[in-house]
Each structure stands twice: as structure tokens, then as C-alpha cells.
Design a protein around this motif. Sequence first.
Motif, PDB file in Angstrom:
ATOM      1  N   HIS A 164       0.934   4.119  -7.075  1.00  0.00           N
ATOM      2  CA  HIS A 164       1.358   2.714  -7.123  1.00  0.00           C
ATOM      3  C   HIS A 164       0.505   1.806  -6.240  1.00  0.00           C
ATOM      4  O   HIS A 164       0.922   0.701  -5.915  1.00  0.00           O
ATOM      5  CB  HIS A 164       2.835   2.611  -6.714  1.00  0.00           C
ATOM      6  CG  HIS A 164       3.125   3.263  -5.391  1.00  0.00           C
ATOM      7  ND1 HIS A 164       3.335   4.605  -5.268  1.00  0.00           N
ATOM      8  CD2 HIS A 164       3.216   2.752  -4.137  1.00  0.00           C
ATOM      9  CE1 HIS A 164       3.558   4.888  -3.994  1.00  0.00           C
ATOM     10  NE2 HIS A 164       3.486   3.776  -3.287  1.00  0.00           N
ATOM     11  N   LYS A 165      -0.664   2.301  -5.827  1.00  0.00           N
ATOM     12  CA  LYS A 165      -1.548   1.425  -5.054  1.00  0.00           C
ATOM     13  C   LYS A 165      -2.788   1.080  -5.896  1.00  0.00           C
ATOM     14  O   LYS A 165      -2.949  -0.047  -6.300  1.00  0.00           O
ATOM     15  CB  LYS A 165      -1.943   2.092  -3.742  1.00  0.00           C
ATOM     16  CG  LYS A 165      -0.768   2.125  -2.749  1.00  0.00           C
ATOM     17  CD  LYS A 165      -1.200   2.499  -1.357  1.00  0.00           C
ATOM     18  CE  LYS A 165      -0.145   2.188  -0.326  1.00  0.00           C
ATOM     19  NZ  LYS A 165       1.158   2.823  -0.568  1.00  0.00           N
ATOM     20  N   ASP A 208      -4.376  11.818   4.438  1.00  0.00           N
ATOM     21  CA  ASP A 208      -3.570  10.701   3.949  1.00  0.00           C
ATOM     22  C   ASP A 208      -4.438   9.884   2.995  1.00  0.00           C
ATOM     23  O   ASP A 208      -5.151   8.961   3.395  1.00  0.00           O
ATOM     24  CB  ASP A 208      -3.076   9.842   5.127  1.00  0.00           C
ATOM     25  CG  ASP A 208      -2.227   8.668   4.629  1.00  0.00           C
ATOM     26  OD1 ASP A 208      -2.091   8.521   3.396  1.00  0.00           O
ATOM     27  OD2 ASP A 208      -1.711   7.909   5.474  1.00  0.00           O
ATOM     28  N   SER A 247       3.225   5.431   9.062  1.00  0.00           N
ATOM     29  CA  SER A 247       4.147   6.466   8.550  1.00  0.00           C
ATOM     30  C   SER A 247       3.876   7.821   9.216  1.00  0.00           C
ATOM     31  O   SER A 247       4.763   8.671   9.279  1.00  0.00           O
ATOM     32  CB  SER A 247       4.055   6.596   7.027  1.00  0.00           C
ATOM     33  OG  SER A 247       2.757   6.929   6.634  1.00  0.00           O
ATOM     34  N   HIS A 275      -2.058   5.192   9.317  1.00  0.00           N
ATOM     35  CA  HIS A 275      -0.884   4.425   8.882  1.00  0.00           C
ATOM     36  C   HIS A 275       0.333   4.780   9.734  1.00  0.00           C
ATOM     37  O   HIS A 275       0.496   5.925  10.155  1.00  0.00           O
ATOM     38  CB  HIS A 275      -0.594   4.744   7.406  1.00  0.00           C
ATOM     39  CG  HIS A 275       0.481   3.882   6.823  1.00  0.00           C
ATOM     40  ND1 HIS A 275       1.757   4.342   6.598  1.00  0.00           N
ATOM     41  CD2 HIS A 275       0.477   2.580   6.448  1.00  0.00           C
ATOM     42  CE1 HIS A 275       2.490   3.367   6.078  1.00  0.00           C
ATOM     43  NE2 HIS A 275       1.742   2.288   5.976  1.00  0.00           N
ATOM     44  N   GLY A 330       6.881   7.838  -2.841  1.00  0.00           N
ATOM     45  CA  GLY A 330       6.086   7.060  -1.898  1.00  0.00           C
ATOM     46  C   GLY A 330       5.259   7.879  -0.930  1.00  0.00           C
ATOM     47  O   GLY A 330       5.523   9.065  -0.688  1.00  0.00           O
ATOM     48  N   GLY A 331       4.242   7.194  -0.395  1.00  0.00           N
ATOM     49  CA  GLY A 331       3.300   7.837   0.509  1.00  0.00           C
ATOM     50  C   GLY A 331       3.912   8.184   1.854  1.00  0.00           C
ATOM     51  O   GLY A 331       3.560   9.196   2.468  1.00  0.00           O
ATOM     52  N   SER A 332       4.833   7.338   2.332  1.00  0.00           N
ATOM     53  CA  SER A 332       5.452   7.624   3.629  1.00  0.00           C
ATOM     54  C   SER A 332       6.220   8.940   3.537  1.00  0.00           C
ATOM     55  O   SER A 332       6.121   9.795   4.426  1.00  0.00           O
ATOM     56  CB  SER A 332       6.407   6.502   4.031  1.00  0.00           C
ATOM     57  OG  SER A 332       5.730   5.279   4.033  1.00  0.00           O
ATOM     58  N   ASN A 392       3.703  11.813   3.321  1.00  0.00           N
ATOM     59  CA  ASN A 392       3.166  12.203   4.629  1.00  0.00           C
ATOM     60  C   ASN A 392       4.200  12.998   5.420  1.00  0.00           C
ATOM     61  O   ASN A 392       3.877  14.025   6.034  1.00  0.00           O
ATOM     62  CB  ASN A 392       2.762  10.952   5.435  1.00  0.00           C
ATOM     63  CG  ASN A 392       1.395  10.421   5.040  1.00  0.00           C
ATOM     64  OD1 ASN A 392       0.545  11.183   4.543  1.00  0.00           O
ATOM     65  ND2 ASN A 392       1.163   9.139   5.230  1.00  0.00           N
ATOM     66  N   CYS A 438      -8.052   6.105   2.638  1.00  0.00           N
ATOM     67  CA  CYS A 438      -8.683   5.473   3.768  1.00  0.00           C
ATOM     68  C   CYS A 438      -7.613   4.886   4.688  1.00  0.00           C
ATOM     69  O   CYS A 438      -6.427   4.981   4.374  1.00  0.00           O
ATOM     70  CB  CYS A 438      -9.595   4.339   3.260  1.00  0.00           C
ATOM     71  SG  CYS A 438      -8.757   3.209   2.128  1.00  0.00           S
ATOM     72  N   THR A 449      -5.352   1.994   6.493  1.00  0.00           N
ATOM     73  CA  THR A 449      -4.689   0.862   5.845  1.00  0.00           C
ATOM     74  C   THR A 449      -5.334  -0.463   6.239  1.00  0.00           C
ATOM     75  O   THR A 449      -5.681  -1.274   5.400  1.00  0.00           O
ATOM     76  CB  THR A 449      -3.197   0.844   6.278  1.00  0.00           C
ATOM     77  OG1 THR A 449      -2.677   2.145   6.054  1.00  0.00           O
ATOM     78  CG2 THR A 449      -2.405  -0.176   5.491  1.00  0.00           C
ATOM     79  N   ASP A 494      -1.170   7.996  -3.745  1.00  0.00           N
ATOM     80  CA  ASP A 494      -0.168   7.102  -4.365  1.00  0.00           C
ATOM     81  C   ASP A 494      -0.659   6.620  -5.731  1.00  0.00           C
ATOM     82  O   ASP A 494      -1.793   6.160  -5.854  1.00  0.00           O
ATOM     83  CB  ASP A 494       0.043   5.848  -3.493  1.00  0.00           C
ATOM     84  CG  ASP A 494       0.943   6.108  -2.299  1.00  0.00           C
ATOM     85  OD1 ASP A 494       1.380   7.257  -2.112  1.00  0.00           O
ATOM     86  OD2 ASP A 494       1.218   5.137  -1.560  1.00  0.00           O
ATOM     87  N   ALA A 546      -3.139   8.154   0.533  1.00  0.00           N
ATOM     88  CA  ALA A 546      -2.181   7.301  -0.185  1.00  0.00           C
ATOM     89  C   ALA A 546      -2.922   6.176  -0.911  1.00  0.00           C
ATOM     90  O   ALA A 546      -2.715   5.943  -2.095  1.00  0.00           O
ATOM     91  CB  ALA A 546      -1.155   6.721   0.785  1.00  0.00           C
ATOM     92  N   GLN A 596      -1.346  -3.738  -0.335  1.00  0.00           N
ATOM     93  CA  GLN A 596      -1.895  -2.778  -1.303  1.00  0.00           C
ATOM     94  C   GLN A 596      -0.878  -2.369  -2.365  1.00  0.00           C
ATOM     95  O   GLN A 596      -0.427  -1.232  -2.397  1.00  0.00           O
ATOM     96  CB  GLN A 596      -2.369  -1.548  -0.550  1.00  0.00           C
ATOM     97  CG  GLN A 596      -3.411  -1.844   0.486  1.00  0.00           C
ATOM     98  CD  GLN A 596      -3.174  -1.035   1.732  1.00  0.00           C
ATOM     99  OE1 GLN A 596      -2.481  -1.458   2.639  1.00  0.00           O
ATOM    100  NE2 GLN A 596      -3.725   0.159   1.790  1.00  0.00           N
TER     101      GLN A 596
HETATM  102  C1  LIG Z   1      -2.987   5.005   4.322  1.00  0.00           C
HETATM  103  C2  LIG Z   1      -1.545   4.828   3.939  1.00  0.00           C
HETATM  104  N1  LIG Z   1      -0.704   5.866   4.055  1.00  0.00           N
HETATM  105  C3  LIG Z   1       0.599   5.769   3.726  1.00  0.00           C
HETATM  106  C4  LIG Z   1       1.114   4.590   3.274  1.00  0.00           C
HETATM  107  C5  LIG Z   1       2.571   4.503   2.926  1.00  0.00           C
HETATM  108  O1  LIG Z   1       2.710   4.573   1.537  1.00  0.00           O
HETATM  109  P1  LIG Z   1       4.020   4.031   0.799  1.00  0.00           P
HETATM  110  O2  LIG Z   1       3.967   2.553   0.921  1.00  0.00           O
HETATM  111  O3  LIG Z   1       3.846   4.518  -0.595  1.00  0.00           O
HETATM  112  O4  LIG Z   1       5.190   4.632   1.486  1.00  0.00           O
HETATM  113  C6  LIG Z   1       0.278   3.469   3.138  1.00  0.00           C
HETATM  114  C7  LIG Z   1       0.810   2.174   2.687  1.00  0.00           C
HETATM  115  O5  LIG Z   1       0.167   1.168   2.681  1.00  0.00           O
HETATM  116  C8  LIG Z   1      -1.087   3.599   3.471  1.00  0.00           C
HETATM  117  O6  LIG Z   1      -1.940   2.576   3.359  1.00  0.00           O
END
Ligand SMILES: Cc1ncc(COP(=O)(O)O)c(C=O)c1O
Length: 468
Positions: free
Chosen positions: A290-291, A259, A179, A177, A144-146, A149, A232, A234, A288, A261, A85
Motif C-alpha cells: 500500500h505504499k 525493513d 515502528s 522508522h 501493515g508494515g508496523s 516489523n 529505505c 522513511t 508494503d 516497507a 507515503q
Molecule cells: C520504512 C518504514 N517502515 C515501516 C513503516 C510502517 O508501515 P505501515 O504504515 O504500513 O504500518 C513505514 C511507514 O511509513 C516506513 O516508511
Amino acid sequence: MSTLLRKAYSAASFEQQGYQLISLLAQHLKKSTDHSAMNWIAPEKQMEFWKNDFSSGLLSDPVTLFKEIADRSINVRNPKYMGHQVACPLPLTILSSAFISCLNQSLPIYEMGMVGTALEKIVTDHIKTKFGFGNQSSGIITSGGSLGNLTAILAAKAQFKEKDHPDLVILVSREAHYSIERAAKIAGLPASGLIQLPVNEKFQLQTELLTEVYRDLTLKGKKVLCIVGCACSTSLGVYDDLEAIGSWAREHNIWFHVDGAHGGAAIFSPDYKDLLKGAEQADSIILDFHKLLMAPSLSTALIYRDGKNAKKTFAQEADYLFDNHDKNDWCESGKSTFECTKPMHILNTYMILRTYGDEIYRENIDTLYNLARKFYFMIENDDKFEAALEPMSNIVCFRYKNGNNLNVINHTISKEILLDGSYYIVNTTINGEFWLRVSIQNPFTNESHFKGLLGKIKEIGGKLQEII
Ligand SMILES: Cc1ncc(COP(=O)(O)O)c(C=O)c1O
């Protein structure tokens, strides 16, 4: 000053190399539809090449190396790229990325990133309004999403007194996910502190179990730190029932984190935003850029329903960085983020919004989500394939279903597709079985690419059937 430093900082050679690079990148954009999605190079061969390169003397023309890198990299701009993604970034953001590097602002300290700090506030305000959060809410940008979260989970934890910490648990669907699990560990929870709840036949968290699970946990003296909704997930791209989770969380006074992201971006589409119904009840949500929102890596909006929660986690004295008068809170974003140096990546998103408006997000989401549905129906109408479920987003999981050992056949297909390189798709495990997975990221992907992909899989699958 040394001649080397003068040469390396020369604006004149920058200008000359800059023109060359722009021309190279323009070629890359133009050709992105012609070629294979990737030219697979085994790790050892890739390493050998770069070791040789590193020891081959200094470059007289750095731009030649950029071309080599592009040729040796996966092409996320190719419409046959349907893998992880990652956004197919808008060309405008290639320019803003160069601009970001040139200015090299560092946001958490206001005067080091005056414009970026204001842009972060404007963009997060825009996002919070889209989700229907009120005046008390506020947002920050994380890399970033991680990290988003983790930051949200730490904010949820900051609501509890230290004596409660050993008994805290996080409730989440087993489809969440990874993370979230990492964030739980970083937040100091033991492995038993992450309760991964079962999902229903649509792979959504089974909300009807919540009350019973909560009762059991309470009897054991546990306290729920937060409940996380996927928007949603991953692997399968499934949205949890956020409305049900949100009302349950409100009723039990439990922090609700969404989440979003990946799929939070659907908020920009009138056709798909209902998937996020209930997200407005969240205490925190991430999204995010960037997705699905066409920005290059890496920036994420984290919105808190109550902006005051943003500061509790990192509350500490850092006299040399922050002036401790709380008057203009938004301009001391470093008080709410883990990061110290943070690039002005928000400019990419700001430029997209200023140039194309929300409309481009709507078009992108609608196009990608509709394409996933089209692909799903093509699979359903072909007796050689089956889909794991009807897609809710731009992610489709499917497999070749001809043959006796579907796990081995699909695993081999996945490897062959990777080595062939014309298409890039990934895979996942569903209930212990191997499935192929696409995430449609490029709005220029079309039916003919889907036909080509399915044709290639059939060709490989047909040969495998004879030998497996
Ligand atoms: C649902 C979900 N949450 C968090 C993340 C993590 O995001 P990032 O890659 O920006 O750290 C992802 C990454 O694919 C994701 O799909």
C-alpha cells in the motif's frame, strides 16, 4: 423480520446506490487532476461539521454523504499530492475493495478464507522468488508494515531462551522508522535495548562501527536480538548498505531484518533493484503493497528466509481454531500472525498482478524514482533552493535557502503550503534543522507540477524574507 433489517439488506437498493456510487467515484477519478490536493479544514471546524451531521437525522440518500466526505478529505489521487507515503490506488482495486467487503472473508481460519489463504501463499511465494530466497523460505501477510516489523522482531526474539531476554538489544540506524522502536518496546526490551547507530554522510548506517559496537555489547553481557537494515528510511528515503549489514550479520550469526516497507518495491525494477543487494541474506524482510505498489491500505508481505521461524512466536494451543496436524501448514496462516480476524486485502494485489503483471510495478517504480531525480535536479539548478542529498528513491528533502533564519522560513512555508492546499508536501528534521519533504506517489505528477510547487514556495519565501 423487521422492515428496517429488510430495507438495510435490500439487494435492489444496493444495486441502485452502487451505480450512483460508482458514478461518483468515476467523477472523483476524472477530476482528481483539476483541483487542489487538499481543502484544509481546521480540526475544530471539521469536528463541528460532523457533530452537526451526526445529529441531523437519518439519511435518505447515503451516497450524498460519500461526496461530502471526499470533498472534506485530502486527495491522494491529485498529482500535486506529494506528501506521506500513501499509494494512489489503481481504480481496479477500488472494485476489488468493495468485493472484499461483500465477501467478508476472515483469513486466519482456512475455511473462513479459503481463496484468500491460497492467494496470500501465491503472492508471498512470488515476492520471495523476486528477492531470491530459496525453497525453505515462506511468507505471510500482515495488516501493515508496523505489524510486519513487530512480527519479524518477535520471531527473532523467539530464537532466544527466556533467561537471555533481559540482555537482548536491537541494532538499527538512527534513521529507522519509529515502528522498530515500538516493536522493541512491545517485545519487552528496555529503552536501552534499542541501539540507534550513527549514519554516514549519505545517511546510511555506519557499518564500519558494527564490530566495535558488538564487541562492547558482548563485554557487557548483551546479546544482539537482531540488526535492522532500512530499505529505505522513511524520512530521507535512503537505502542502507544491505550487503555489508547482511554479511556482518551472517558472520556473527545474528538475525538480519530488512525493513523494506517502502523501498522493498524496488525489487520489481531492473534499474533500481541493486539498491536491495544484500536483502537476499535477510532472515526476514517486509514489503508494503500500500505504499509503492498501488494497493489501497493495508497489506504487507513478511518473508522469512526459513519458513519454520514463522510459527515459533505464536506457537500455542488454540484448539477451537487450528487443527494441530502440521500437514498443510500454509493453510493455517493464523499460526504465524498476531491477527485473528484478517480481511482478504491480498485480493487487491492479486488482481493487480493478474491483470497487469510485474510490469506495472516496474513502470511505477521507475517513473516515481526517476521523477524524484528530475525534481532533485530542478532544485539543484535553482539558487533559491538546496537539497539535503541526492535521492535514492521517490523521496526528496529540500529547503528554501534564501534568508537568515532558514528553520523559521521553511517552517512557515510548510504551514502556508498546507493552508493553501494546491500542493500537499510534508516536512522532516535533519540534524536538528527543518526541511521540506516530498514523496512522489503519483506517476502522473510531472515537471509542471514541480515548477508550480517551487514557484509557490518562492512566492511565499520572498514575502517572508522581508518580515523574518
Ligand atoms: C520504512 C518504514 N517502515 C515501516 C513503516 C510502517 O508501515 P505501515 O504504515 O504500513 O504500518 C513505514 C511507514 O511509513 C516506513 O516508511
